[in-house]
Each structure stands twice: as structure tokens, then as C-alpha cells.
Design a protein around this motif. Structure first.
Motif, short mmCIF file in Angstrom:
data_model
loop_
_atom_site.label_atom_id
_atom_site.label_comp_id
_atom_site.label_asym_id
_atom_site.label_seq_id
_atom_site.Cartn_x
_atom_site.Cartn_y
_atom_site.Cartn_z
N ALA A 24 0.84 -1.20 0.00
CA ALA A 24 0.00 0.00 0.00
C ALA A 24 0.87 1.24 0.00
N TYR A 29 -1.70 2.79 -2.52
CA TYR A 29 -2.97 2.08 -2.38
C TYR A 29 -3.43 2.19 -0.93
N ARG A 30 -4.54 1.53 -0.63
CA ARG A 30 -5.02 1.45 0.75
C ARG A 30 -5.50 0.03 1.00
N GLN A 32 -7.94 -2.74 1.76
CA GLN A 32 -9.35 -2.82 1.38
C GLN A 32 -10.24 -2.67 2.61
N ASP A 33 -11.30 -1.90 2.47
CA ASP A 33 -12.25 -1.69 3.57
C ASP A 33 -12.93 -2.99 3.96
N ASP A 63 -6.49 0.19 -5.22
CA ASP A 63 -6.20 1.52 -5.72
C ASP A 63 -7.35 2.44 -5.32
N PRO A 64 -7.08 3.51 -4.55
CA PRO A 64 -8.17 4.39 -4.14
C PRO A 64 -8.92 5.02 -5.31
N ARG A 70 -6.29 -4.96 -7.95
CA ARG A 70 -6.29 -5.32 -6.53
C ARG A 70 -5.11 -6.26 -6.30
#
Length: 147
Positions: A24, A29-30, A32-33, A63-64, A70
Motif C-alpha cells: 500500500a 494504495y489502501r 481494502q475496507d 487503488d483508491p 487489486r
């Protein structure tokens, strides 16, 4: 019906959570929620009665902007054995050439080293086909290139 396909890249690893956090940071990136209805992954896993020792069996980063693929990280029992046959190229110097390109790649290699990456090799520009790149390894030894 469309001919377009989405792609996900999966990393076998020992510590999915840590490797997800690393990638990330590399890619902007972040993680995943959690699924709808849960404020954290821990809350979801507990509700699903997943034993605590399995909570780090998998992780993913996205990717936000919703453009890039992914990345999925899954725990496997065995360690890395040989060189990757497929590896990511992190485009750290798009549009740059020569000394400016290599300086940008060196700066990114230093940033990623501080996150736990290891520098493996530097390849100098060799026109007309090779613009120069740096080979790195993530904290679990998976090779990638700074391109």
C-alpha cells in the motif's frame, strides 16, 4: 457481454497484513475496507467466528482511484524458494531518461528501503531498448523492479 477482464495479483506470503501495508505504501494504495456493516476487519472476523490465529491469513490492497489492480496477500506455510517468474514493475520514473531517470529511481529505492525493501541490483541505461532500472525485493523477498 464484454471481452474486458479485471485482474488481481496474488502474493503467497508469511505475513499478509504486513506485506499488504508495505505494498500500500509502495503504490499509494489502501488496505481494502471491511465488508458493509462492519467498521473494522477485526469486528467482521469476530462476528464470523474466525479464530484469532487465522485473522492474518489474508489481506488485500486496492487503488483508491479504482484504476489499478487489486493485490491479494495469502498466508502459505512454505517460504519463498526461487526467483519470481512474474514480478511487478513499479513505474517510478515515467517520462524521464538518463541521469534524471536513474536519480528518480535511486530516490524511490531509498524510500522503499526505509519501508523494508532490499535493493538487489542496478542496471544502467543501455539504449535503444533498456532505459535502466533497479531490482528490489519486498520484505518477504519477492522481486520487483523500479522502472
Amino acid at each position: 457481454m464484454t471481452d474486458r477482464r479485471e485482474v488481481q495479483f496474488t502474493f503467497d506470503c508469511a505475513d499478509p497484513g504486513a506485506l499488504a501495508e508495505f505494498w500500500a505504501q509502495v503504490l499509494g494504495y489502501r488496505v481494502q475496507d471491511p465488508p458493509a456493516g462492519f467498521s473494522t476487519w477485526e469486528e467482521a472476523l469476530e462476528a464470523w467466528n474466525v479464530p484469532r490465529e487465522r485473522w492474518n491469513d489474508a489481506s488485500a490492497v486496492v487503488d483508491p482511484g479504482g484504476v489499478g489492480p487489486r493485490l491479494f496477500f495469502q498466508r502459505v506455510p512454505e517460504g519463498k524458494q526461487v526467483k519470481n517468474r512474474l514480478h511487478p514493475d513499479v513505474r517510478a520514473a515515467p517520462g524521464l531518461a538518463g541521469d534524471a531517470r536513474m536519480a528518480a529511481l535511486e530516490a524511490e529505492a531509498e524510500r522503499l528501503g526505509a519501508l523494508g525493501a532490499t535493493r538487489l541490483a542496478r542496471y544502467e541505461p543501455a539504449p535503444p531498448f533498456a532505459a535502466g532500472h533497479i531490482v528490489m525485493a519486498d520484505p518477504e523477498g519477492n522481486e520487483f523492479c523500479l522502472d
